[in-house]
Design a protein around this motif. Structure first.
Motif, PDB file in Angstrom:
ATOM      1  N   ILE A  86     -10.229   3.904  13.082  1.00 58.51           N
ATOM      2  CA  ILE A  86      -9.505   3.343  11.938  1.00 58.51           C
ATOM      3  C   ILE A  86      -9.717   1.839  11.767  1.00 58.51           C
TER       4      ILE A  86
ATOM      5  N   GLY B 110      -6.641  -1.683   3.245  1.00 55.91           N
ATOM      6  CA  GLY B 110      -6.908  -0.366   2.680  1.00 55.91           C
ATOM      7  C   GLY B 110      -6.861   0.719   3.724  1.00 55.91           C
ATOM      8  N   ARG B 111      -7.657   1.742   3.521  1.00 51.24           N
ATOM      9  CA  ARG B 111      -7.635   2.917   4.405  1.00 51.24           C
ATOM     10  C   ARG B 111      -7.926   2.523   5.845  1.00 51.24           C
TER      11      ARG B 111
ATOM     12  N   HIS C 239     -14.681   0.444   1.481  1.00 50.73           N
ATOM     13  CA  HIS C 239     -14.558   1.523   2.454  1.00 50.73           C
ATOM     14  C   HIS C 239     -15.275   2.780   1.953  1.00 50.73           C
ATOM     15  N   GLN C 240     -15.102   3.077   0.684  1.00 48.09           N
ATOM     16  CA  GLN C 240     -15.779   4.227   0.109  1.00 48.09           C
ATOM     17  C   GLN C 240     -17.289   4.047   0.147  1.00 48.09           C
TER      18      GLN C 240
ATOM     19  N   GLU D 177      -0.110   9.289   3.146  1.00 51.28           N
ATOM     20  CA  GLU D 177      -0.758   8.041   3.560  1.00 51.28           C
ATOM     21  C   GLU D 177       0.089   6.839   3.134  1.00 51.28           C
TER      22      GLU D 177
ATOM     23  N   GLU E 188       0.827  -1.204   0.000  1.00 50.48           N
ATOM     24  CA  GLU E 188       0.000   0.000   0.000  1.00 50.48           C
ATOM     25  C   GLU E 188       0.862   1.255   0.000  1.00 50.48           C
TER      26      GLU E 188
ATOM     27  N   LYS F 257      -2.976  13.848   2.250  1.00 50.47           N
ATOM     28  CA  LYS F 257      -3.572  12.828   3.108  1.00 50.47           C
ATOM     29  C   LYS F 257      -4.987  12.504   2.643  1.00 50.47           C
ATOM     30  N   PHE F 258      -5.540  11.421   3.194  1.00 51.93           N
ATOM     31  CA  PHE F 258      -6.926  11.100   2.909  1.00 51.93           C
ATOM     32  C   PHE F 258      -7.812  12.270   3.331  1.00 51.93           C
TER      33      PHE F 258
ATOM     34  N   ASN G 275     -15.081  -0.051  -4.103  1.00 48.84           N
ATOM     35  CA  ASN G 275     -14.241   0.092  -2.914  1.00 48.84           C
ATOM     36  C   ASN G 275     -15.150   0.037  -1.702  1.00 48.84           C
TER      37      ASN G 275
ATOM     38  N   GLN H 132      -9.070  -2.885  -3.219  1.00 43.24           N
ATOM     39  CA  GLN H 132      -8.055  -3.023  -2.179  1.00 43.24           C
ATOM     40  C   GLN H 132      -8.016  -4.465  -1.655  1.00 43.24           C
TER      41      GLN H 132
ATOM     42  N   HIS I 156      -3.196   6.048  -3.353  1.00 38.91           N
ATOM     43  CA  HIS I 156      -3.228   6.683  -2.044  1.00 38.91           C
ATOM     44  C   HIS I 156      -2.470   8.009  -2.068  1.00 38.91           C
TER      45      HIS I 156
END
Length: 729
Positions: free
Chosen positions: A486, A606-607, A698-699, A61, A51, A332-333, A696, A675, A57
């Motif tokens: 997180i 992933g994130r 997470h998205q 990150e 990653e 960053k994110f 994705n 991811q 990314h």
């Protein structure tokens, strides 16, 4: 030798050879059936490291992923490698799940870890170049420039030098103690007065940051060790530098609890002090350190008993996290603010009223951990609450959970906290919380000497209409407000009296060693959790044998337990379709004809860190379906979770919660193609390539409300996209 004796000797040799051949064949069979646990973990850390190379990314990150891979590897050596080294030193010949001795595992681990560290340095060089293009530079002292050198030297003299303690190395000054993860710089100096060679050692204090900012408008940094070398003359004004080099160590940091320990608190206070002086496991030298100095360090820190490597780059990759803290939001994110469950807001923030209406599940970090804190705060302030029981595995350094429990006890409520002292690397913090809780009047219980209490449970007893009602929270993660931002985890709230009864039974087991005899819904370890899982898999096999579909989905952090793996193999070859989302260690070898042909394993990195444990069984139909048996748990499928930990498994009966977990969370994990990595039969992980529409997970959860906590207003909008999984067999 007489013929008879010769024949006897020959027979012994043949027998011995056959025994050795059988043993070799057995070990080969194990290697064909299972992956090595430690090597599988290193594969996971490779995926984390990948990653850092992922251009999708933001730059800082990617640097964060690199630093995480470094911290992960440090902990791996502190615990897992240290354990294997201990077995090797004690001549324990116990074989791993894939049939390797401790020595064989160590050899393979060192090779894989060295390759991983080489890749870390390669990525650091690449990221350093890219950071430079964005104005973030890590420079050498020679590049500081005359205009700023005076200010840097003043900073060194006033802010760094007073903290440093140079130590001569001679018969009067033996080699000092180097703490775990400590970095030292060794110098050979020549005294100007008589030309005598003097050897000096300077330890870099952990209180000082590794990177020192250079004055000016740009983000320029120089490493602390580089500054110490540059201004060595300020420490040793009467000497000339001959040679210098840095080194870093990793120590054995695991705490083994002795069963005869009479006082667990006193034992851990002593053990934490011992851990700081654990034997050196890993010794890393800065490239170019003269052989004579390297040999001195090696002999003083354990000789040949530690694992030695030379690093051409940055020592202590985990310390790069300091640079991630730079205030550069564009690198960053995009910041994410978790949603608060709408259904609780509709009850004017009254957690008890919302839970009393029906079960609710909260999906972290997409939905706020504040709801868990509010549940406990409300319990602490509510005059109708008479008792609170809480397990604490990891609670963090600034814990609102601890504060709420203390306030409840000080308000006169009966409060019990099960504090797990054996939570690795949180032992000292937990001792601190235990003392604070006891000072407030909380009844603190430390559980078992030989088991960890890993179940995450809150139980609140409230007086309502002259009767007692029990409210429960069961989580797949820790009561830790930082990781809750997180880690993806599930928080289940219920007023179901059956669950309240079972949760009370689990607390009684931990506090009073009273084994539950009549659990209504929950299953717990070490009292039958493995057996329940095996029975659920057997049920899927039976469905196939009776002409129905058999299907298993499971989301885990680790899959190691041999009995469960063997049962999954059996299910696969009986016709059950098995889809596993295993983030980290996986000892199961998927996709092998005649053994695991219907098993697929993927890992999502992933994130957010995928942490929730979810298990689903088709119950006679393909997944997902409304009749599927769905469970959440605090446990992974590992022997330690089944045999040496107190864990829970909860069946999900509420239809909305069932749909959210199965049709949302599990389907999204299986759909993800942005991811995800697929585990191949060879042990290789391959990044999933999107076919068709990119997805994705997470998205998806960051932009769509959950099903369980929506409330009436959001439910009427019906704005949650339906996920559909089409499986190509």
């Amino acid at each position: 030798m007489p013929p008879k004796k010769r024949n006897i000797e020959l027979g012994r040799k043949l027998k011995s050879r056959k025994v050795q051949e059988r043993a070799a064949n057995a070990r080969n069979d194990l290697a064909r059936r299972y992956f090595n646990r430690e090597l599988s973990w290193l594969k996971f850390n490779e995926r984390v490291l990948e990653e850092a190379a992922n251009p999708a990314h933001p730059l800082l990150e990617r640097l964060r992923f690199l630093s995480i891979s470094g911290s992960n590897l440090d902990e791996f050596f502190m615990v897992r490698v240290a354990g294997l080294r201990g077995q090797q030193m004690r001549r324990i010949g116990e074989l791993s799940i894939d049939g390797r001795t401790p020595g064989e595992q160590l050899a393979a681990i060192i090779s894989a870890a060295d390759a991983l560290m080489e890749q870390q340095q390669k990525l650091w060089r690449a990221l350093r170049r890219q950071l430079k293009l964005h104005g973030i530079k890590v420079i050498t002292p020679s590049a500081i420039g005359a205009s700023h050198m005076q200010a840097v030297e003043k900073h060194f003299r006033e802010q760094i030098l007073p903290v440093l303690t140079p130590q001569a190395l001679d018969p009067a000054h033996p080699f000092p103690f180097i703490p775990n993860q400590g970095i030292g710089i060794i110098f050979d100096m020549r005294r100007k007065s008589d030309g005598e060679t003097v050897r000096q050692l300077v330890l870099i204090p952990s209180s000082l940051q590794r990177f020192v900012r250079v004055p000016g408008s740009t983000h320029r940094f120089v490493t602390l060790e580089a500054l110490i070398k540059r201004f060595v003359g300020q420490m040793f004004p009467e000497h000339r530098l001959i040679a210098a080099g840095a080194f870093r160590i990793i120590r054995d940091s695991d705490i083994e609890v002795e069963e005869e320990a009479e006082d667990l608190v006193r034992y851990f206070r002593t053990a934490i002090k011992r851990r700081r002086r654990g034997r050196v496991i890993r010794l890393k030298f800065e490239k170019g350190l003269p052989d004579e100095l390297a040999q001195l360090i090696r002999s003083e820190l354990g000789g040949g008993s530690n694992i030695i490597s030379e690093t051409a780059g940055f020592l202590g990759i985990g310390d790069l996290a300091q640079l991630v803290d730079e205030d550069r939001p564009e690198l960053k994110f995009t910041p994410y603010t978790p949603r608060f469950p709408e259904r609780i807001l509709e009850h004017e923030g009254d957690c008890f009223a919302a839970i009393r209406q029906k079960d609710i599940i909260v999906h972290h970090p997409y939905e706020s951990f504040d709801v868990v804190l509010d549940f406990l705060r409300q319990a602490a302030l509510d005059p109708n609450v008479v008792a609170i029981k809480q397990t604490l595995y990891r609670a963090g350094k600034q814990s609102a959970v601890i504060k709420a429990l203390c306030e409840a006890a000080e308000a006169g409520k009966s409060v019990t906290a099960v504090v797990e002292l054996k939570a690795r690397f949180d032992e000292e913090q937990n001792l601190h919380w235990a003392a604070q809780l006891e000072n407030s009047g909380v009844q603190v219980v430390y559980g078992f000497v030989d088991m960890k209490t890993h179940a995450k449970i809150s139980l609140v007893v409230r007086r309502e209409d002259g009767e007692l009602r029990t409210y429960c929270h069961l989580g797949t993660g820790n009561y830790h407000p930082v990781t809750a931002r997180i880690y993806t985890d599930l928080s289940f709230f219920t007023a179901d009296p059956r669950i309240g009864h079972d949760a009370g039974q689990i607390f009684n087991f931990v506090t009073g060693y009273i084994e539950p005899t009549d659990l209504k819904l929950l299953t717990m370890s070490p009292l039958g959790l493995r057996e329940k899982i095996l029975a659920l898999i057997d049920d899927e096999i039976a469905h196939v044998q009776e002409g129905r579909s058999g299907a298993i989905w499971a989301k885990l952090n680790s899959l190691v337990d041999k009995a469960v793996i063997d049962k999954l193999y059996e299910a696969s070859e009986a016709g059950v379709e098995v889809d596993l989302v295993v983030r980290g260690i996986c000892c199961l070898r998927p996709g092998v004809k005649g053994m695991s042909s219907r098993i697929r394993v993927k890992s999502v990195v992933g994130r957010f860190l995928e942490h929730s444990r979810i298990w689903a069984f088709g119950n006679g139909a393909d997944l997902p379906n409304t009749s599927a048996r769905v469970f959440i748990s605090s446990a992974d499928w590992m022997s330690r979770n089944f045999d040496r930990r107190v864990e829970y498994m909860l069946p999900i009966e509420n239809p909305t919660v069932h749909d959210q977990i199965l049709d949302q969370v599990m389907v999204a994990n299986l759909l993800d193609n942005q991811q995800s990595w697929m585990l191949r039969p060879t042990g290789r992980y391959e990044r999933v390539k999107a076919e068709g529409v990119p997805f994705n997970l997470h998205q998806y959860f960051m932009t769509n409300p959950s099903l369980s906590g929506r409330g009436d207003a959001l439910a009427e909008e019906n704005d949650v996209p339906t996920l559909r999984l089409v499986r190509k067999r």
